[in-house]
Scaffold this active site. Structure first.
Site, PDB file in Angstrom:
ATOM      1  N   ASN A  11       0.861  -1.185   0.000  1.00  0.00           N
ATOM      2  CA  ASN A  11       0.000   0.000   0.000  1.00  0.00           C
ATOM      3  C   ASN A  11       0.902   1.242   0.000  1.00  0.00           C
ATOM      4  OD1 ASN A  11      -1.805   2.042   0.450  1.00  0.00           O
ATOM      5  ND2 ASN A  11      -2.360   1.406   2.531  1.00  0.00           N
ATOM      6  N   LYS A  13       0.043   4.312  -0.395  1.00  0.00           N
ATOM      7  CA  LYS A  13      -0.618   5.531   0.126  1.00  0.00           C
ATOM      8  C   LYS A  13      -0.376   6.713  -0.810  1.00  0.00           C
ATOM      9  CE  LYS A  13      -0.202   3.574   4.663  1.00  0.00           C
ATOM     10  NZ  LYS A  13      -0.509   3.770   6.062  1.00  0.00           N
ATOM     11  N   HIS A  99      -9.971   1.405   4.309  1.00  0.00           N
ATOM     12  CA  HIS A  99      -8.742   1.684   5.056  1.00  0.00           C
ATOM     13  C   HIS A  99      -9.038   2.741   6.118  1.00  0.00           C
ATOM     14  CE1 HIS A  99      -4.713   2.930   6.100  1.00  0.00           C
ATOM     15  NE2 HIS A  99      -4.281   1.807   5.550  1.00  0.00           N
ATOM     16  N   GLU A 101      -7.482   5.207   7.069  1.00  0.00           N
ATOM     17  CA  GLU A 101      -7.203   6.588   6.643  1.00  0.00           C
ATOM     18  C   GLU A 101      -8.359   7.121   5.792  1.00  0.00           C
ATOM     19  OE1 GLU A 101      -3.288   5.729   5.146  1.00  0.00           O
ATOM     20  OE2 GLU A 101      -2.560   5.552   7.201  1.00  0.00           O
ATOM     21  N   GLU A 168      -6.261  -4.523  10.330  1.00  0.00           N
ATOM     22  CA  GLU A 168      -5.275  -3.472  10.594  1.00  0.00           C
ATOM     23  C   GLU A 168      -5.691  -2.679  11.835  1.00  0.00           C
ATOM     24  OE1 GLU A 168      -2.875  -2.303   6.811  1.00  0.00           O
ATOM     25  OE2 GLU A 168      -4.617  -1.015   6.985  1.00  0.00           O
ATOM     26  N   GLY A 174       1.587   2.611  10.974  1.00  0.00           N
ATOM     27  CA  GLY A 174       2.613   3.654  10.948  1.00  0.00           C
ATOM     28  C   GLY A 174       3.237   3.981  12.296  1.00  0.00           C
ATOM     29  N   SER A 211       2.381  -1.611  10.563  1.00  0.00           N
ATOM     30  CA  SER A 211       3.801  -1.607  10.929  1.00  0.00           C
ATOM     31  C   SER A 211       4.553  -2.901  10.609  1.00  0.00           C
ATOM     32  CB  SER A 211       3.979  -1.261  12.415  1.00  0.00           C
ATOM     33  OG  SER A 211       3.608   0.077  12.638  1.00  0.00           O
TER      34      SER A 211
HETATM   35  P1  PGA Z   1       2.194   0.672   7.679  1.00  0.00           P
HETATM   36  O1  PGA Z   1       0.794   0.887   6.932  1.00  0.00           O
HETATM   37  O2  PGA Z   1       2.755  -0.627   7.226  1.00  0.00           O
HETATM   38  O3  PGA Z   1       3.021   1.844   7.245  1.00  0.00           O
HETATM   39  O4  PGA Z   1       1.883   0.685   9.139  1.00  0.00           O
HETATM   40  C1  PGA Z   1      -0.068  -0.180   6.693  1.00  0.00           C
HETATM   41  C2  PGA Z   1      -1.320   0.316   6.064  1.00  0.00           C
HETATM   42  O5  PGA Z   1      -1.762   1.431   6.377  1.00  0.00           O
HETATM   43  O6  PGA Z   1      -1.919  -0.379   5.221  1.00  0.00           O
END
Ligand code: PGA
Length: 250
Positions: A11, A13, A99, A101, A168, A174, A211
């Site tokens: 991903n 982003k 997601h 976000e 998640e 993150g 993460s």
């Molecule tokens: P990350 O993000 O691996 O940077 O924690 C995962 C995600 O948001 O899909």
């Protein structure tokens, strides 16, 4: 792992540009190694470079997906949005839906459900994200939240072959923090049970995200009920991403 394949979804982003496409050469070369033939790699870059990725991965086993879509199936007067039909037409095979976000910027469970239905209708594989936030975790609401999100999100879904559930935990994305092996196993088992009640006997594919990196993957890949990973930050560096895949096979 409960399925034949292990999935590694990158991903990206809101990162990446045309130049990033060059960095994919290494991953293409790696994906051809027979030892990792059961690794299913999917890249989800921003819309602006989706076409470039699709072109780059032509004649490889690597697939491409979008990071979201509009809930309307088709076309319409929706400035700034892209529909699942358009995503399919350009050559994507996957789409990430729900997601955290996106949930933060207005995605409701009802909208997520419509997005999922329209994506399945357009023959896309759906990476359906669920997860509790820190406040909910502290109040011991994790199971309840996961059950609610799954039931709402999968309402009226008939074809479950296209569904990947990505667990998640919001607080893990993150942050560098992951839950213990035991806790993660338990939460994935809860998800499997919730899904079993929706579609008994279907072998759901469940991914973990939050993460994931080249250090904690040794521990994460030992958790037997996980079918793959949704990887944000660490997927943007080809060497790290390759390392994660390699270590998942040890
Ligand atoms: P990350 O993000 O691996 O940077 O924690 C995962 C995600 O948001 O899909």
């Amino acid at each position: 792992m409960t399925n034949k394949y292990k999935y590694f979804v990158a991903n990206w982003k809101m990162y990446g540009n045309k130049k990033s496409v060059n960095s994919l050469k290494k991953v293409i070369k790696f994906s051809k190694m027979s030892k990792f033939k059961t690794a299913k790699i999917v890249y989800c870059p921003p819309y602006t470079i989706l076409g470039d990725f699709i072109k780059k991965f032509k004649n490889t086993n690597i697939k491409v997906g979008a990071q979201d879509c509009h809930f309307i199936d088709g076309e319409g007067p929706y400035t700034g949005f892209v529909s699942s039909k358009m995503i399919k037409q350009i050559g994507s095979q996957y789409v990430i839906i729900g997601h955290s976000e996106q949930r933060k910027s207005g995605d409701t469970d009802i909208k997520i459900n419509k997005k999922i239905l329209s994506s399945i209708n357009n023959n896309l594989n759906v990476i359906f994200c669920i997860g509790e936030n820190l406040k909910q975790k502290k109040k011991n609401l994790t199971k309840k939240i996961l059950s609610y999100q799954i039931k709402k999100g999968l309402n009226k879904v008939k074809n479950f072959n296209k569904i990947f559930v990505a667990y998640e935990p919001v607080w893990s994305i993150g942050s560098g923090k992951i839950q213990s092996e035991k806790e993660l196993f338990k939460n994935i088992e809860s998800i499997r049970l919730i899904l079993k009640n929706i579609k008994n006997r279907h072998q759901f594919k469940i991914l973990y995200g939050g993460s994931v990196n080249d250090k904690n993957i040794n521990l994460l890949s030992k958790i037997k009920n996980i079918d793959g990973f949704l990887i944000g930050g660490a997927s943007q560096k080809p060497n790290k991403f390759i390392d994660i895949i390699k270590k998942s096979y040890i």
